[in-house]
Design a protein around this motif. Structure first.
Motif, PDB file in Angstrom:
ATOM      1  N   LEU A  73       0.871  -1.180   0.000  1.00 46.99           N
ATOM      2  CA  LEU A  73       0.000   0.000   0.000  1.00 46.99           C
ATOM      3  C   LEU A  73       0.910   1.232   0.000  1.00 46.99           C
ATOM      4  O   LEU A  73       1.671   1.474   0.952  1.00 46.99           O
ATOM      5  N   SER A  74       0.851   2.003  -1.095  1.00 48.26           N
ATOM      6  CA  SER A  74       1.715   3.188  -1.209  1.00 48.26           C
ATOM      7  C   SER A  74       0.985   4.420  -0.692  1.00 48.26           C
ATOM      8  O   SER A  74      -0.244   4.525  -0.777  1.00 48.26           O
ATOM      9  N   CYS A  75       1.742   5.342  -0.186  1.00 48.21           N
ATOM     10  CA  CYS A  75       1.179   6.590   0.339  1.00 48.21           C
ATOM     11  C   CYS A  75       1.433   7.675  -0.702  1.00 48.21           C
ATOM     12  O   CYS A  75       2.502   8.309  -0.730  1.00 48.21           O
ATOM     13  N   GLY A  76       0.527   7.857  -1.577  1.00 52.54           N
ATOM     14  CA  GLY A  76       0.676   8.824  -2.626  1.00 52.54           C
ATOM     15  C   GLY A  76       0.922   8.175  -3.953  1.00 52.54           C
ATOM     16  O   GLY A  76       1.084   6.955  -4.054  1.00 52.54           O
ATOM     17  N   PRO A  77       0.994   8.981  -4.991  1.00 47.38           N
ATOM     18  CA  PRO A  77       1.200   8.425  -6.320  1.00 47.38           C
ATOM     19  C   PRO A  77       2.535   7.719  -6.396  1.00 47.38           C
ATOM     20  O   PRO A  77       3.496   8.063  -5.708  1.00 47.38           O
ATOM     21  N   PRO A  78       2.619   6.714  -7.236  1.00 46.12           N
ATOM     22  CA  PRO A  78       3.878   5.955  -7.339  1.00 46.12           C
ATOM     23  C   PRO A  78       5.044   6.811  -7.805  1.00 46.12           C
ATOM     24  O   PRO A  78       6.182   6.568  -7.419  1.00 46.12           O
ATOM     25  N   ALA A  79       4.761   7.871  -8.634  1.00 40.48           N
ATOM     26  CA  ALA A  79       5.854   8.684  -9.163  1.00 40.48           C
ATOM     27  C   ALA A  79       6.319   9.755  -8.188  1.00 40.48           C
ATOM     28  O   ALA A  79       7.347  10.396  -8.409  1.00 40.48           O
TER      29      ALA A  79
END
Length: 921
Positions: A73-79
């Motif tokens: 689970l990422s916090c924010g866009p992947p870029a």
């Protein structure tokens, strides 16, 4: 806590910024080392510098994870750049209170306790990773982070709705019944223990004996329950269920469903296949195979019935070399043992058999010698044989349905005028049991030459015999006598016509004509005779009727005269030839000669016992394998002609071969195993012999029971042999043996009967009355039988021996050999080495010793008349070199009780004594 390289802001900044992340307030962060405020880049911040709270971003998305696997689970866009500070919290599905999960700044990470229910939680660069994901992790994850942006910190929020998927577990198939009857409702249910819905189901069906799996069409194969309503036999087999969801698919183990049905109506097959109206047929002596098939589950049990009676159990019934008695109805009964149901089918089997022998053809003149009647005859068989005549110009392959064919008998009238001499005709026979058929034939022909006439006078000139003959031809020539006026005399005859006339004055000078007719001869042939008186001559004693030309003047017709030997002798087993011949003038009058056996039965050709050889004036009878006395007796030779009958007896004497010499058994021993004996013998006297025969039988076991018959133990012994080993004996049976000498078919007197003794034993007792021998002993079975008989005879004779009144019954077996007064009992105790004579002598001495054992009581008036023989020890009368035998003894010793009486058979060279005769206490 994970440790790594320290960011520009360290340690306490995480705790100081948490309230700002939550509400956007500006709070100063004390210096890490007591030296005022520090900016995140390490420089001292200016007092009162706010965060960019108004620039906070909020994002929300959905994520999916699989239980047991890993999800990030990422916090924010992947870029986007990773947050400088991140805080993750989790709100379970259906609850409103969030729970801290992890917080991190750079490489410094803190994971809240209790997160193991979610899986293995790790935080790296702001991304929350859940390994070995669990179902409890399904819910809302919230990420709050400070993102560095152009020298400032931007606040960002990210909400992740996580859905945890559960893989499908291995499905299980459960039928309502493992075995169901055809027509019943059957359902198969596929269940899984776990798996995230929606679930999809698929079914596969495989035949019981293998093959590709197919989807059962029209049975609702996409649901968890497979309905087989109603079930039929095609539903039998293996069933497999496959369950699908978003994560995976799993397949169950195959489950076998057995549909019980039948039996159906049986179908019967017959080999060889010969159908006919209403059933099947087979030829006699043909192998017939009946097969029955009735589909059933479980397989049917088959029972065959012939005309209602059970004859076989099994699916296939083989009838080798079927006989006509095996024709009839055959029923196949099929049974389902599970359902207890039965069906049956019946066929009719007809057995064809041809008539006996072969067809016979004959040709007879008909229609007053103008036509020929061709007759074909073949009676019997089933069905009747079909017969038809085929001429020389006709096709033999013509169909049987044409005119002229008939059953059993066929007659064809052939015109004589239209038939050439030497024409051949065939009678073709066809029958279902004869693939090649059968045939007979005849050739029509006229004999060459012409008829011949002769005349002769009987003895005493009482009658005149006119004889006309013309042999040969098919059909035979028909002859008939006529007088000069053309009147018929007598009946017509074939080939030979004899006319007997009484002699009187009216015959002189008369002429007689013999007319011969044949259907193939256009003009009739004849011969003539004129009767008259001959001139007197020494050979003729008075007037004799003679023919008018070429006939001897003194030829007379007489009763046949026979000549044969009055007696013929032959040894048993040989061939005897009885010769009988005619002599004198009667030999030319066509007499019929026959032989009759001693039982007045005519001897005909084709008998195995006799052989007939016949000439023009003689008949010989050969008697094969002459037997004594069955073939001995009076044989008669008889001859019959037109004048009368003569008979001559011949005696046949069948002699036996001389008797061979007598035989004496010299040695008869058991082998160690008692399954074989060695027998030696010698001959006595003169005489020829061709071999020996050894016979055996079991000795009598129960009293008053006839002995078993003698059986041949060896019958192919050469005449020079004098010993033989005989095996195959039962060790528990006592056998008796005897030897006979044989001279061809004459057997001599049998030898004495003996029973075998064991190797190493020196005593022998004959098994039958009157036996004696060397090295033999009494079999236990025989000894017990003698003891029982002794007790019965002893009790009957006890009253005549006053000295025996005080003896106990237990002494009877021991006293019997000593007290038996009958000669047969004495012969039952044969001698040892002394041979037969020693047995009798030993028995007499044993009887004398027995009288000494039984002293009369005091006061017995008969005591003075009895000689007293001291008892105690005595030398065995039958020791080596002396005649003698076995005797009864009592146990020796000083004990309180003596052993019961028994037969003592001492070995060679040893002594034995009679024990104490004191009565038992």
């Amino acid at each position: 806590m994970e440790r790594g390289r320290a960011p520009p802001w360290r340690g306490a900044w995480i705790l100081v910024l948490l309230p700002a992340l939550a509400g956007g307030e500006h709070r100063r962060v004390p210096a890490a080392r007591g030296g005022g405020e520090q900016r995140p880049d390490g420089r001292a911040a200016r007092a009162g510098q706010p965060l960019a709270a108004g620039e906070a971003a909020y994002e929300e998305w959905r994520a999916t994870g699989v239980r047991g696997r890993a999800v990030e689970l990422s916090c924010g866009p992947p870029a986007a750049a990773p947050p400088a500070v991140v805080f993750w919290s989790f709100t379970p599905q259906g609850e409103g209170l969030p729970r801290a999960v992890a917080v991190g700044s750079g490489r410094e990470v803190a994971v809240a306790p209790g997160t193991g229910a979610l899986g293995r939680v790790t935080l790296r660069n702001g991304t929350l990773e859940l390994r070995e994901l669990r179902e409890a992790a399904q819910g809302r994850f919230l990420c709050q982070g400070l993102f560095p942006e152009r020298g400032r910190l931007r606040v960002g929020y990210a909400a992740v709705l996580l859905r945890v998927l559960v893989p499908v577990s291995k499905p299980f198939v459960r039928p309502t019944a493992a075995a169901a009857a055809e027509g019943a409702a059957v359902a198969l249910t596929c269940t899984v223990r776990e798996g995230t819905e929606p679930l999809s189901f698929s079914w596969q069906h495989q035949e019981p004996r293998g093959g590709p799996s197919v989807t059962p069409a029209g049975l609702g194969g996409s649901r968890a329950e497979l309905q087989l309503t109603p079930a039929n036999r095609s539903h039998t087999g293996w069933y497999i269920c496959t369950v699908h969801n978003e994560v995976n698919n799993r397949t169950s183990d195959p489950v076998y469903l057995d549909i019980v049905y039948g039996p159906d109506e049986p179908a019967i097959r017959v080999e060889p296949f010969s159908p006919e109206q209403g059933g099947f047929s087979a030829g006699e002596r043909e192998d017939v195979v009946l097969s029955c098939l009735a589909p059933s589950n479980p397989p049917s049990r088959y029972v065959w019935l012939h005309n209602g009676s059970q004859v076989h159990t099994g699916q296939t019934y083989v009838i080798p070399a079927i006989a006509r008695a095996q024709a009839g109805t055959y029923t196949c009964l099929a049974e389902n043992s599970h359902l207890q149901t039965r069906t049956q089918a019946t066929i009719v089997l007809t057995v064809y058999y041809p008539p006996a022998g072969s067809p016979s053809c004959s040709a007879l003149a008909s229609d007053d010698q103008r036509d020929v009647a061709l007759r074909c005859r073949w009676l019997g068989g089933f069905p009747l044989a079909r017969l038809r005549w085929v001429g020389p110009q006709e096709e033999e392959e013509e169909e049987e349905g044409l005119m002229g064919s008939s059953f059993s008998m066929a007659t064809r009238i052939q015109s004589g005028a239209a038939t050439r001499n030497g024409s051949s005709f065939s009678c073709l026979a066809s029958h279902p049991a004869l693939p090649l058929g059968a045939a007979c034939g005849t050739t029509l022909w006229v004999p060459p030459g012409s008829p011949r006439c002769a005349a002769a006078a009987t003895k005493g000139d009482e009658y005149v015999m006119l004889r006309c003959g013309w042999q040969g031809g098919t059909p035979p020539v028909t002859l008939r006598w006529r007088d000069s006026a053309g009147r018929a005399l007598g009946d017509p005859a074939a080939s030979l016509a004899v006319l007997v006339l009484g002699t009187d004055g009216s015959l002189a000078g008369r002429e007689f004509v013999c007319a011969a007719a044949h259907p193939l001869r256009a003009a009739a042939a004849e011969c003539r005779l004129r009767l008259g008186k001959p001139a007197p001559s020494p050979a003729c004693r008075g007037g004799v009727a003679v023919p008018a030309h070429s006939v001897p003047p003194c030829r007379r017709a007489e009763v046949p005269e026979l000549q044969a030997e009055s007696e013929v002798a032959v040894l048993e087993g040989g061939e005897a030839q009885l010769a009988c011949r005619q002599r004198g003038s009667s030999a030319g009058l066509g007499a019929t000669v026959a032989w009759y056996d001693p039982k007045e039965r005519e001897v005909t050709a084709g008998l195995a016992k006799y052989q007939l050889e016949q000439g023009e004036a003689w008949v010989n009878l050969t008697v094969r394998d002459a037997e004594w006395p069955g073939d001995s007796g009076i044989y008669r030779c008889t001859a019959t002609n037109a004048v009368g009958t003569a008979s001559l007896p011949v005696r046949l004497r069948v002699d036996r071969y001389p008797a061979p010499p007598n035989v004496t058994i010299s040695k008869l021993r058991y082998t160690r195993a008692r399954t074989e004996v060695r027998l030696e013998w010698r001959t006595q006297g003169a005489g020829n012999l061709t071999g020996f025969v050894v016979q055996r039988r079991q000795t009598k076991k129960p009293l008053r029971e006839t002995a078993s018959p003698w059986e041949t133990a060896a019958g192919d012994i050469e005449p020079h042999s004098r010993d033989r080993r005989l095996g195959g004996l039962d060790p528990a049976v006592l056998y008796a043996f005897r030897v006979l000498a044989v001279n061809h078919r004459t057997a001599g007197h049998p030898s004495e009967v003996q029973t075998p003794g064991e190797v190493g034993r020196g005593c022998s007792v004959g098994a039958e009355q009157g036996l004696s021998g060397e090295g033999q002993r009494v079999h236990p079975v025989e000894r017990r039988s003698r003891v029982r008989a002794a007790g019965s005879r002893f009790q009957a004779r006890a009253r005549t021996f006053p000295g025996l009144s005080g003896l106990r019954p237990s002494l009877l077996p021991a006293m019997f050999p000593l007290l038996s007064s009958s000669r047969a009992s004495l012969r039952g105790l044969p001698g040892g080495d002394g041979g037969g004579g020693g047995g009798d002598a030993g028995g007499q001495r044993s009887l004398a010793a027995g009288r000494a054992l039984h002293r009369p009581p005091p006061g017995d008036p008969a005591a003075a008349a009895r000689p007293a023989v001291p008892h105690g020890r005595s030398r065995r009368p039958g020791a080596r070199g002396h005649g003698g035998g076995c005797w009864s003894s009592r146990g020796r010793g000083g004990g309180s009780r003596a052993s019961p009486g028994r037969l003592v058979c001492p070995g060679h060279g040893r002594r034995a004594a009679l024990g104490s005769t004191r009565p038992q206490r």
